[in-house]
Write a protein that holds these residues in place. Sequence first.
Motif, PDB file in Angstrom:
ATOM      1  N   LEU A  48       0.821  -1.204   0.000  1.00 16.27           N
ATOM      2  CA  LEU A  48       0.000   0.000   0.000  1.00 16.27           C
ATOM      3  C   LEU A  48       0.860   1.261   0.000  1.00 16.27           C
ATOM      4  O   LEU A  48       0.532   2.252  -0.654  1.00 16.27           O
ATOM      5  CB  LEU A  48      -0.919  -0.005   1.223  1.00 16.27           C
ATOM      6  CG  LEU A  48      -2.078  -1.004   1.183  1.00 16.27           C
ATOM      7  CD1 LEU A  48      -2.696  -1.140   2.572  1.00 16.27           C
ATOM      8  CD2 LEU A  48      -3.125  -0.576   0.175  1.00 16.27           C
ATOM      9  N   ALA A  49       1.979   1.223   0.743  1.00 13.58           N
ATOM     10  CA  ALA A  49       2.883   2.377   0.778  1.00 13.58           C
ATOM     11  C   ALA A  49       3.467   2.655  -0.607  1.00 13.58           C
ATOM     12  O   ALA A  49       3.548   3.803  -1.051  1.00 13.58           O
ATOM     13  CB  ALA A  49       3.991   2.141   1.793  1.00 13.58           C
ATOM     14  N   LYS A  50       3.871   1.597  -1.291  1.00 13.63           N
ATOM     15  CA  LYS A  50       4.436   1.762  -2.630  1.00 13.63           C
ATOM     16  C   LYS A  50       3.374   2.236  -3.611  1.00 13.63           C
ATOM     17  O   LYS A  50       3.651   3.040  -4.515  1.00 13.63           O
ATOM     18  CB  LYS A  50       5.052   0.447  -3.090  1.00 13.63           C
ATOM     19  CG  LYS A  50       6.312   0.085  -2.307  1.00 13.63           C
ATOM     20  CD  LYS A  50       6.862  -1.278  -2.724  1.00 13.63           C
ATOM     21  CE  LYS A  50       8.128  -1.611  -1.929  1.00 13.63           C
ATOM     22  NZ  LYS A  50       8.642  -2.972  -2.237  1.00 13.63           N
ATOM     23  N   LEU A  51       2.142   1.742  -3.448  1.00 13.11           N
ATOM     24  CA  LEU A  51       1.045   2.207  -4.286  1.00 13.11           C
ATOM     25  C   LEU A  51       0.801   3.697  -4.069  1.00 13.11           C
ATOM     26  O   LEU A  51       0.640   4.463  -5.032  1.00 13.11           O
ATOM     27  CB  LEU A  51      -0.224   1.414  -3.957  1.00 13.11           C
ATOM     28  CG  LEU A  51      -1.522   1.903  -4.607  1.00 13.11           C
ATOM     29  CD1 LEU A  51      -1.454   1.736  -6.114  1.00 13.11           C
ATOM     30  CD2 LEU A  51      -2.716   1.149  -4.037  1.00 13.11           C
ATOM     31  N   ALA A  52       0.780   4.113  -2.810  1.00 15.01           N
ATOM     32  CA  ALA A  52       0.521   5.514  -2.493  1.00 15.01           C
ATOM     33  C   ALA A  52       1.596   6.433  -3.056  1.00 15.01           C
ATOM     34  O   ALA A  52       1.322   7.568  -3.440  1.00 15.01           O
ATOM     35  CB  ALA A  52       0.433   5.694  -0.977  1.00 15.01           C
ATOM     36  N   ALA A  53       2.831   5.944  -3.125  1.00 11.37           N
ATOM     37  CA  ALA A  53       3.932   6.761  -3.628  1.00 11.37           C
ATOM     38  C   ALA A  53       3.736   7.153  -5.092  1.00 11.37           C
ATOM     39  O   ALA A  53       4.302   8.143  -5.553  1.00 11.37           O
ATOM     40  CB  ALA A  53       5.253   6.020  -3.462  1.00 11.37           C
ATOM     41  N   PHE A  54       2.906   6.395  -5.808  1.00 13.07           N
ATOM     42  CA  PHE A  54       2.683   6.679  -7.217  1.00 13.07           C
ATOM     43  C   PHE A  54       1.385   7.440  -7.466  1.00 13.07           C
ATOM     44  O   PHE A  54       1.084   7.789  -8.604  1.00 13.07           O
ATOM     45  CB  PHE A  54       2.664   5.376  -8.027  1.00 13.07           C
ATOM     46  CG  PHE A  54       4.032   4.784  -8.213  1.00 13.07           C
ATOM     47  CD1 PHE A  54       4.834   5.147  -9.278  1.00 13.07           C
ATOM     48  CD2 PHE A  54       4.524   3.870  -7.299  1.00 13.07           C
ATOM     49  CE1 PHE A  54       6.097   4.604  -9.434  1.00 13.07           C
ATOM     50  CE2 PHE A  54       5.789   3.321  -7.440  1.00 13.07           C
ATOM     51  CZ  PHE A  54       6.579   3.685  -8.512  1.00 13.07           C
ATOM     52  N   LEU A  55       0.604   7.695  -6.393  1.00 13.80           N
ATOM     53  CA  LEU A  55      -0.616   8.477  -6.555  1.00 13.80           C
ATOM     54  C   LEU A  55      -0.244   9.924  -6.841  1.00 13.80           C
ATOM     55  O   LEU A  55       0.739  10.430  -6.333  1.00 13.80           O
ATOM     56  CB  LEU A  55      -1.469   8.401  -5.284  1.00 13.80           C
ATOM     57  CG  LEU A  55      -2.003   7.018  -4.896  1.00 13.80           C
ATOM     58  CD1 LEU A  55      -2.747   7.112  -3.570  1.00 13.80           C
ATOM     59  CD2 LEU A  55      -2.914   6.467  -5.969  1.00 13.80           C
ATOM     60  N   SER A  56      -1.051  10.592  -7.635  1.00 10.69           N
ATOM     61  CA  SER A  56      -0.701  11.969  -7.987  1.00 10.69           C
ATOM     62  C   SER A  56      -1.847  12.955  -7.774  1.00 10.69           C
ATOM     63  O   SER A  56      -1.684  13.984  -7.121  1.00 10.69           O
ATOM     64  CB  SER A  56      -0.233  12.050  -9.440  1.00 10.69           C
ATOM     65  OG  SER A  56      -1.229  11.549 -10.319  1.00 10.69           O
ATOM     66  N   GLU A  57      -3.022  12.664  -8.328  1.00 11.11           N
ATOM     67  CA  GLU A  57      -4.103  13.643  -8.290  1.00 11.11           C
ATOM     68  C   GLU A  57      -5.003  13.384  -7.084  1.00 11.11           C
ATOM     69  O   GLU A  57      -6.035  12.744  -7.170  1.00 11.11           O
ATOM     70  CB  GLU A  57      -4.911  13.595  -9.579  1.00 11.11           C
ATOM     71  CG  GLU A  57      -4.095  13.996 -10.798  1.00 11.11           C
ATOM     72  CD  GLU A  57      -4.920  13.948 -12.063  1.00 11.11           C
ATOM     73  OE1 GLU A  57      -6.113  13.579 -11.965  1.00 11.11           O
ATOM     74  OE2 GLU A  57      -4.386  14.283 -13.114  1.00 11.11           O
ATOM     75  N   VAL A  58      -4.572  13.902  -5.939  1.00  9.56           N
ATOM     76  CA  VAL A  58      -5.345  13.756  -4.714  1.00  9.56           C
ATOM     77  C   VAL A  58      -5.287  15.056  -3.938  1.00  9.56           C
ATOM     78  O   VAL A  58      -4.434  15.897  -4.174  1.00  9.56           O
ATOM     79  CB  VAL A  58      -4.789  12.607  -3.845  1.00  9.56           C
ATOM     80  CG1 VAL A  58      -5.213  11.265  -4.380  1.00  9.56           C
ATOM     81  CG2 VAL A  58      -3.280  12.686  -3.771  1.00  9.56           C
ATOM     82  N   SER A  59      -6.213  15.237  -2.997  1.00 10.25           N
ATOM     83  CA  SER A  59      -6.253  16.448  -2.187  1.00 10.25           C
ATOM     84  C   SER A  59      -5.339  16.288  -0.978  1.00 10.25           C
ATOM     85  O   SER A  59      -5.122  15.184  -0.496  1.00 10.25           O
ATOM     86  CB  SER A  59      -7.689  16.729  -1.725  1.00 10.25           C
ATOM     87  OG  SER A  59      -8.536  16.896  -2.836  1.00 10.25           O
TER      88      SER A  59
END
Length: 208
Positions: A129-140
Motif C-alpha cells: 500500500l505504501a508503494k502504491l501511495a507513492a505513485f498516486l498523484s491527483e489527490v487532495s
Amino acid sequence: MAQPDEEEVWRVFVDGASSLAGCGVGVVIVSPTGEKIKLAVRIDSRVTNNEAEYEAVLAGIRAAQEVGVSRIILYSDSQLITPQINGVYEAKDDRMLKYLQLIKTKTKTFVDWGIEQIPREENGEADALAKLAAFLSEVSTREVLYVSHLILSTAEEALPAPEDSCMTSLIKFITAGELPEDKVQAQKIKRQAPRFVLLNNVLYRRSF
C-alpha cells in the motif's frame, strides 16, 4: 465490522516508502475478528525513509482513532523508528524528536497502545500500500506535520451507501465524533461507522 471494545486489542500494520517516484505510507488495521481496513496515504512532499516510517505510524494512529478503538498494537518493520519510539534508541535529530513528541501527544487518547518491530515479510500488505501511495498523484492534501502533507484515501472499493435514518448520524460521527443521546442508537452508530467512508460529502459503504 465488530464494535470496538475496550478489552479488545486491534492490530495496526504500518510501512513507509520513499523513492524518486514519490513518497507514501500504507496502513492495515486488523480487528480482533480478522476484518481489515486498508489505507494508502501519499506524502505530498519529499521525505527520507525514516520520516516516511514515522508518517506511517502517525497515519496508523489517526486511522485507529477514526475507527474508535481504544487499545492498539502497531507493527512496523523499521529497525530504527520502532526502537526510538520504545526508548531503546535515542533520537537526536530535530525532526525525529518532533515526530516522537507528536506520537506521544496523539496516543494519549488510547487506553493502551504499543509498537513492535516485525520482519519485513510479515508486513507485506502495508508495504504494498505504501508503494502504491507513492505513485498516486491527483489527490487532495491536508497538513499533518510541518515536514509533509498527507493524503488519506481508502484502498477498499466504495459502494453507494443506502439512504436510511442513520445516515445523518453516521456523517456527524465520522466528521465530528458526535453521537445521538440515545445510548442504543449511539452504540449502533459506533458499530456501523467503520463500514463507511465519507468522500466529497457523500457517504459510501466500504467493500471488504
